[in-house]
Structures are given as C-alpha cells and as structure tokens.
Design a protein around this motif. Sequence first.
Motif, PDB file in Angstrom:
ATOM      1  N   PHE A   4     -11.481 -17.486 -60.087  1.00 33.01           N
ATOM      2  CA  PHE A   4     -11.954 -17.620 -61.464  1.00 33.01           C
ATOM      3  C   PHE A   4     -11.965 -16.240 -62.117  1.00 33.01           C
ATOM      4  CE2 PHE A   4     -14.673 -18.454 -65.036  1.00 33.01           C
ATOM      5  CZ  PHE A   4     -14.460 -19.797 -65.328  1.00 33.01           C
ATOM      6  N   CYS A  41     -13.147 -13.845 -64.201  1.00 35.49           N
ATOM      7  CA  CYS A  41     -14.338 -13.680 -65.036  1.00 35.49           C
ATOM      8  C   CYS A  41     -14.145 -12.680 -66.164  1.00 35.49           C
ATOM      9  CB  CYS A  41     -15.515 -13.242 -64.164  1.00 35.49           C
ATOM     10  SG  CYS A  41     -15.941 -14.458 -62.910  1.00 35.49           S
ATOM     11  N   GLN A  78     -14.678 -16.529 -71.091  1.00 37.88           N
ATOM     12  CA  GLN A  78     -16.050 -16.169 -71.440  1.00 37.88           C
ATOM     13  C   GLN A  78     -16.507 -16.932 -72.684  1.00 37.88           C
ATOM     14  OE1 GLN A  78     -16.122 -11.903 -71.821  1.00 37.88           O
ATOM     15  NE2 GLN A  78     -15.409 -11.574 -69.724  1.00 37.88           N
ATOM     16  N   ALA A 112     -18.596 -10.611 -67.975  1.00 38.54           N
ATOM     17  CA  ALA A 112     -17.838 -10.955 -66.774  1.00 38.54           C
ATOM     18  C   ALA A 112     -18.776 -11.206 -65.596  1.00 38.54           C
ATOM     19  CB  ALA A 112     -16.848  -9.843 -66.452  1.00 38.54           C
ATOM     20  N   ARG A 113     -19.779 -10.361 -65.447  1.00 34.47           N
ATOM     21  CA  ARG A 113     -20.725 -10.530 -64.346  1.00 34.47           C
ATOM     22  C   ARG A 113     -21.500 -11.845 -64.479  1.00 34.47           C
ATOM     23  NH1 ARG A 113     -22.975  -6.992 -60.780  1.00 34.47           N
ATOM     24  NH2 ARG A 113     -22.053  -5.229 -61.887  1.00 34.47           N
ATOM     25  N   LEU A 159     -20.539 -14.498 -66.125  1.00 38.19           N
ATOM     26  CA  LEU A 159     -19.617 -15.611 -65.932  1.00 38.19           C
ATOM     27  C   LEU A 159     -19.352 -15.844 -64.446  1.00 38.19           C
ATOM     28  CD1 LEU A 159     -17.902 -17.774 -67.210  1.00 38.19           C
ATOM     29  CD2 LEU A 159     -16.059 -16.109 -67.475  1.00 38.19           C
ATOM     30  N   GLY A 160     -19.280 -14.747 -63.703  1.00 37.25           N
ATOM     31  CA  GLY A 160     -19.090 -14.892 -62.266  1.00 37.25           C
ATOM     32  C   GLY A 160     -20.227 -15.656 -61.621  1.00 37.25           C
ATOM     33  N   ASP A 161     -21.445 -15.384 -62.068  1.00 39.92           N
ATOM     34  CA  ASP A 161     -22.602 -16.107 -61.537  1.00 39.92           C
ATOM     35  C   ASP A 161     -22.555 -17.584 -61.930  1.00 39.92           C
ATOM     36  OD1 ASP A 161     -23.588 -13.781 -60.405  1.00 39.92           O
ATOM     37  OD2 ASP A 161     -24.886 -13.309 -62.105  1.00 39.92           O
ATOM     38  N   ALA A 197     -19.898 -19.365 -62.621  1.00 37.54           N
ATOM     39  CA  ALA A 197     -18.771 -20.031 -61.963  1.00 37.54           C
ATOM     40  C   ALA A 197     -19.038 -20.355 -60.501  1.00 37.54           C
ATOM     41  CB  ALA A 197     -17.510 -19.170 -62.084  1.00 37.54           C
ATOM     42  N   ARG A 213     -12.817 -23.370 -58.364  1.00 39.42           N
ATOM     43  CA  ARG A 213     -12.894 -22.522 -59.540  1.00 39.42           C
ATOM     44  C   ARG A 213     -11.544 -22.321 -60.236  1.00 39.42           C
ATOM     45  NH1 ARG A 213     -16.490 -17.629 -57.209  1.00 39.42           N
ATOM     46  NH2 ARG A 213     -15.235 -18.163 -55.366  1.00 39.42           N
ATOM     47  N   ALA A 272     -11.170 -22.937 -64.165  1.00 41.78           N
ATOM     48  CA  ALA A 272     -10.579 -21.999 -65.120  1.00 41.78           C
ATOM     49  C   ALA A 272      -9.544 -22.704 -65.984  1.00 41.78           C
ATOM     50  CB  ALA A 272      -9.942 -20.821 -64.381  1.00 41.78           C
TER      51      ALA A 272
END
Length: 254
Positions: free
Chosen positions: A163, A165, A171, A186-187, A189-191, A193, A200, A204
Amino acid sequence: MRGENDAGRKRMIRTDADVLEALEALSEQDHRLAPVLRTAGTVPLRRSRSGLEGLIAIVVAQQVSKASADAIFSRLSSSVDLTRAEAILAADEAVFRTAGLSRPKHETVRAIAEAIAAGKVDLPRCEAATAEAAIAELVAVRGIGPWTAECYLLFCAGHRDVFPCGDLALQAAVGHALGHETRPTARQLGDIALAWQPHRSVAARLFWAYYSAIHRREIVPAAEAKTPGAKQVSRQKTEPAPPGQRRRSAKPLS
C-alpha cells in the motif's frame, strides 16, 4: 518448501478474479468499505509487464503523459533489448537520447542494469520475496525511491499486500471516504491501511478507483520518488499506468 511456494502464490494478484476475491475479503473485514465499493464501481487489475523491462517502463513513465511514455518506451525497446541488462549497458548514450529519455532517467536505467548485472538486484527474487525485503533491495539502486519500488511490486510483480502510503491521491481518497477533516499523512495512512492486511494491494486499487470515480477521470498513481523533480499527475481519458510521477497537491475530494 511447498508451503513457502503456496504462501508466495497467495501473495500474488494475477487476474481479475484475484481482485474480486480480495475485494470480497476486504468488504467482510472492514464494513466501512461498502460505500467505497459502490462509488468505485469496477476495480481494474492494471497488470503491467514484469522483469527488467517492466521496471524500466515505470522509470520512463515518470513525469510524462502516458502517450509520451508509450512513445519513448516503444522507440527505446526497438533499439535496445530492455530485457537484458548487458544490452542496456552496451548501448550508446545517443540511443537513449534519440528515444527521448532524459539524462536523469538514463542514469537510473543504467544504475538498474548495473545492479542487475552485478547481482545486487534480482527481480525474480524480489517478486517472490516479502514486500519489505523487495522494497529494500530495489531502493538501494540509485534513482529508485519507495514509490517506484512499490509500483513495481503492485503492478508488475503482483504483490498482494503493498500500500503506497506516500501517494497523494490515496491519501485524499482514504481521507474523504473515511470522513477525515484533513488528508492523512503517509504515516497516518500506513496505520489506517493496517486494517486491510493482507489485501492492501487491492485496497490501493479500490481507493484509486474511488478517487477516479469522484473526479470522473482516470488517474495515474503518483508520489515523490528519488528522481529529482518528481511530481504527481492526473490524466483525463487515459488508461491509468503504474508510474508517472508529477507531484502536486491532490485535488480535494468534496
């Protein structure tokens, strides 16, 4: 060994049926995705050629329209065997210039070929490895950033659980769909996802399709890469391609 091979196959997204299977799993594990699925409509597979020429195609397509990228790649592939690192290294620089490839992109293509010729990068190994290991191997090459590596794994290798991010459209799409007041970083979104593991890559695809549906246009996923001046681009009335990095703020979803 058989168990490892089976696990590897389960990570792959090869067909439209694989996408549909993952979408069903996503809808069951996260009920917030139901309206996203309705809005997105058909979620395309978007597979691209794999191997060295697939990675080169991603580099070629950065910062240019799909039509320009296709033309450059066609001219280049007609003059150089892009499936062989040795052929790329043996080709005269003028061949790349005549094809329309910029100097920075030529340097990246050469760096990729050098890494493959030296055994520092093995694309079949990357395709079979975990996403984390594959990305680490690819970004060690000069000119390849995380987004380029993620594009390769998503669209060329068919990895199941990647994914990107850093992608601005993702985003914006995720933030809009989940009711965030501001676009997630980005951080963040990573969490977010993490809830969509191990699907993932299809998540996406889903949110790119959602973004496209909201804007009534097809987009090229884009994010900052190592290549200087990389930007995001959205293209209307074209098939979305894995690469293509023109960086700018993603259009707000409203």
